[in-house]
Motif scaffolding. Structure first.
Motif, short mmCIF file in Angstrom:
data_model
loop_
_atom_site.label_atom_id
_atom_site.label_comp_id
_atom_site.label_asym_id
_atom_site.label_seq_id
_atom_site.Cartn_x
_atom_site.Cartn_y
_atom_site.Cartn_z
N LYS A 52 42.90 49.24 40.71
CA LYS A 52 44.01 48.16 40.37
C LYS A 52 43.33 48.04 42.30
N SER A 53 43.82 48.59 43.11
CA SER A 53 43.78 48.35 44.49
C SER A 53 42.52 48.12 44.92
N LYS A 55 40.49 46.20 42.82
CA LYS A 55 40.49 44.71 42.37
C LYS A 55 41.56 43.90 43.01
N ASP A 56 42.82 44.42 43.97
CA ASP A 56 43.55 43.89 44.92
C ASP A 56 42.84 44.19 45.76
N GLU A 59 40.24 40.80 45.47
CA GLU A 59 40.82 39.90 45.36
C GLU A 59 41.50 39.23 47.19
N ALA A 60 42.06 39.96 47.58
CA ALA A 60 42.06 39.75 49.27
C ALA A 60 40.50 39.41 49.68
#
Length: 104
Positions: A52-53, A55-56, A59-60
């Motif tokens: 998740k991190s 992926k985050d 995305e950032a």
């Protein structure tokens, strides 16, 4: 007869010990499998936030790239407007120059 009975008892005792040993091995294997399942579950749980991190973070990065693309497009547009303004200023200067020549 007593000797035969004693041998049967010894044989039975030996078999019982082997069965107990086998049962301990089976139980140890079960415990090991349970522990391995717990470890795998913990690893998956640990990897889920990482995924998740990641992926985050991706995305950032994508948002920052989009922001930079917008900034770059704005700079290009500003440069084009500036160049058009300079062309018009040059045209006005040329017209003033011609007017001045005609007035002489």
């Amino acid at each position: 007869m007593a000797g035969q009975l004693r041998r049967l008892e010894e044989s039975l005792t030996s078999i019982e010990e082997k069965v107990k040993k086998r049962n301990r091995e089976v139980e140890a294997r079960r415990e090991a499998e349970k522990a391995l399942a717990k470890v795998k579950a913990l690893e998956e749980k640990d990897q889920a936030p990482r995924k998740k991190s990641e992926k985050d973070a991706q995305e950032a990065v994508d948002r920052e790239r989009q922001r930079l693309d917008i900034v770059q497009a704005a700079r290009i547009a500003a440069n084009e407007v500036d160049m058009e303004l300079k062309r018009k200023e040059l045209a006005v200067y040329d017209i003033k120059k011609k007017v001045a020549q005609l007035q002489r």
